[in-house]
Design a protein around this motif. Structure first.
Motif, PDB file in Angstrom:
ATOM      1  N   LYS A   3      72.140  41.976  20.806  1.00 55.50           N
ATOM      2  CA  LYS A   3      70.871  42.256  21.482  1.00 55.50           C
ATOM      3  C   LYS A   3      71.111  41.259  22.823  1.00 55.50           C
ATOM      4  N   ILE A   4      70.506  42.098  23.870  1.00 52.96           N
ATOM      5  CA  ILE A   4      70.597  41.585  25.328  1.00 52.96           C
ATOM      6  C   ILE A   4      69.199  41.497  25.891  1.00 52.96           C
ATOM      7  N   LEU A   5      68.731  40.307  26.486  1.00 54.16           N
ATOM      8  CA  LEU A   5      67.577  40.321  27.096  1.00 54.16           C
ATOM      9  C   LEU A   5      67.875  40.668  28.555  1.00 54.16           C
ATOM     10  N   VAL A   6      66.838  41.641  29.058  1.00 57.18           N
ATOM     11  CA  VAL A   6      66.871  41.957  30.204  1.00 57.18           C
ATOM     12  C   VAL A   6      65.641  41.658  30.941  1.00 57.18           C
ATOM     13  N   THR A   7      65.686  40.571  31.615  1.00 55.82           N
ATOM     14  CA  THR A   7      64.557  40.233  32.334  1.00 55.82           C
ATOM     15  C   THR A   7      64.118  40.838  33.618  1.00 55.82           C
ATOM     16  N   GLY A   8      62.887  41.464  33.777  1.00 53.93           N
ATOM     17  CA  GLY A   8      62.805  42.386  35.120  1.00 53.93           C
ATOM     18  C   GLY A   8      63.139  43.942  34.676  1.00 53.93           C
ATOM     19  N   GLY A   9      63.272  44.086  33.324  1.00 53.15           N
ATOM     20  CA  GLY A   9      63.927  45.239  32.924  1.00 53.15           C
ATOM     21  C   GLY A   9      63.098  46.646  33.061  1.00 53.15           C
ATOM     22  N   THR A  10      61.936  46.550  33.445  1.00 57.35           N
ATOM     23  CA  THR A  10      61.223  47.561  34.022  1.00 57.35           C
ATOM     24  C   THR A  10      61.313  47.983  35.625  1.00 57.35           C
ATOM     25  N   ILE A  30      63.454  43.884  26.752  1.00 58.06           N
ATOM     26  CA  ILE A  30      62.871  43.788  28.109  1.00 58.06           C
ATOM     27  C   ILE A  30      61.796  42.654  27.989  1.00 58.06           C
ATOM     28  N   VAL A  31      61.563  41.679  29.090  1.00 60.07           N
ATOM     29  CA  VAL A  31      60.466  40.882  29.369  1.00 60.07           C
ATOM     30  C   VAL A  31      60.506  41.307  31.017  1.00 60.07           C
ATOM     31  N   ASP A  32      59.157  41.342  31.211  1.00 52.23           N
ATOM     32  CA  ASP A  32      58.708  41.705  32.400  1.00 52.23           C
ATOM     33  C   ASP A  32      57.174  41.442  32.745  1.00 52.23           C
ATOM     34  N   ASN A  33      56.683  40.896  33.940  1.00 50.72           N
ATOM     35  CA  ASN A  33      55.226  40.642  33.977  1.00 50.72           C
ATOM     36  C   ASN A  33      54.658  41.836  34.603  1.00 50.72           C
ATOM     37  N   LEU A  34      55.413  43.078  34.987  1.00 52.05           N
ATOM     38  CA  LEU A  34      54.948  44.012  35.795  1.00 52.05           C
ATOM     39  C   LEU A  34      54.521  43.806  36.995  1.00 52.05           C
TER      40      LEU A  34
END
Length: 342
Positions: A3-10, A30-34
């Motif tokens: 499992k790979i966390l992609v911050t800003g993934g969108t 994915i973690v992103d605050n949009l």
């Protein structure tokens, strides 16, 4: 697979990297605050890979939410950290935004993994080289005074990462210093999607060609270059995404260079802004309406990278040229006209 966390993934590069991670057998989270992306990108990713990736909406500058996420996701083995403010011009106008957002998000992530082995790929930039003395610039070139607050955040972030890797034994870190990402996914389902006024060249080009903008402004035509415009090493975003997968793989098997390393990610050659415009006109068949304007604060005159180290040690090299970059960007812009996002 891992499992790979992609911050800003969108975001632009993040979304393409999510696709390439999935294609390589990984499970992206994915973690992103949009703040500079759109939730509909998750649907676009699903159209390409067949599943909607796991998504968490929050700001990594929020320490308590970051810690809670890490505690609730103990099976994450690697992080690709994109989440940051990234526009040179905006950083000159609003430096505090950049220092706050780019440092707190990084530090909160690192603090959250103080006791856990983690592979960490950092989204850095060729801006760390400032105005280089010689070209192509290698990873061994001196890191010079940054020409913008954005570039300074990347320089300081690399120092934070190097010192963190040296002080603690659980971090394995690679910083990818990439040049100028352009292009879009071959399906035309993903591409650069700026909120408001674009901060990069290609969206200005494609939006002008499609009629969203009346004309394109080229910032400066009196630089010491063959045609007077700035020179950059443009790299296709899909090639760039694949470089992040290569970095994760190297960290998983153990980087012989130790637990901190840097790589240039580019094509190894430069194109001027005028050459990019000409290449777009050729690829799209559209004549661009453009004019020259004054120089822009913080812009480096010319920079392109030596990518020998990436080819030898990361086992990666760019495969797509400027024609593919421009053609895919135009295909994406035409897709957006028929299928608006946001």
């Amino acid at each position: 697979m891992s499992k790979i966390l992609v911050t800003g993934g969108t975001g632009y590069i993040g979304s393409h990297t999510v696709v390439e991670l999935f294609n390589a057998g990984y499970t992206p989270v994915i973690v992103d605050n949009l703040s500079n992306s759109n939730i509909q990108i998750l649907d676009q990713i699903e159209k390409i890979i067949g599943i909607k990736p796991e998504f968490h909406e929050f700001d990594l500058c929020d320490e308590s939410k970051t810690k809670a996420f890490i505690l609730n996701n103990p099976d994450i083995s690697g992080i690709i950290h994109f989440a940051a403010s990234k526009a040179v011009g905006e950083s000159v106008a609003d430096p505090l935004k950049y220092y706050y957002n780019n440092f707190f998000s990084l530090i909160n992530l690192l603090n959250g993994y103080r006791e856990t082995p983690i592979n960490f790929v950092f989204s850095s930039s060729c801006t760390v080289y400032g105005e280089p003395d010689t070209l192509p610039v290698t990873e061994f070139a001196p890191v010079k005074k940054a020409t913008s607050p954005y570039g300074n955040t990347k320089q300081i972030a690399e120092e934070i990462l190097q010192e963190t890797a040296s002080a603690y034994g659980n971090y394995n870190i690679i910083a990818l210093r990439y040049f100028n990402p352009v292009g879009a996914h071959a399906t035309a389902l993903l591409g650069e999607l700026p909120n408001g006024v674009p901060q990069n060249l290609l969206p200005f080009i494609t939006q002008t060609a499609i009629g969203k903008r009346e004309k394109l402004t080229v910032f400066g035509n009196d630089y010491d270059t063959p045609d007077g415009s700035c020179i950059r090493d443009y790299i296709h975003v899909v090639d760039l995404a694949k470089a992040h997968v290569a970095a994760i793989k190297l960290l998983e098997k153990g980087n012989p260079n130790g637990n901190y390393d840097v790589f240039n990610i580019g094509t190894g050659q430069g194109n001027s802004v005028i050459e990019a415009i000409t290449a777009f006109e050729k690829a799209s068949g559209q004549k661009l309406n453009y004019e020259f304007g004054p120089r822009r604060d913080g812009d480096v005159i010319k920079v392109y990278g030596d990518v020998t180290k990436s080819a030898k040690e990361l086992n990666w090299k760019a495969e797509l040229g400027i024609d593919e970059m421009m053609a895919s960007s135009w295909k994406w812009e035409k897709y957006l006209k028929e299928n608006p996002i946001g």
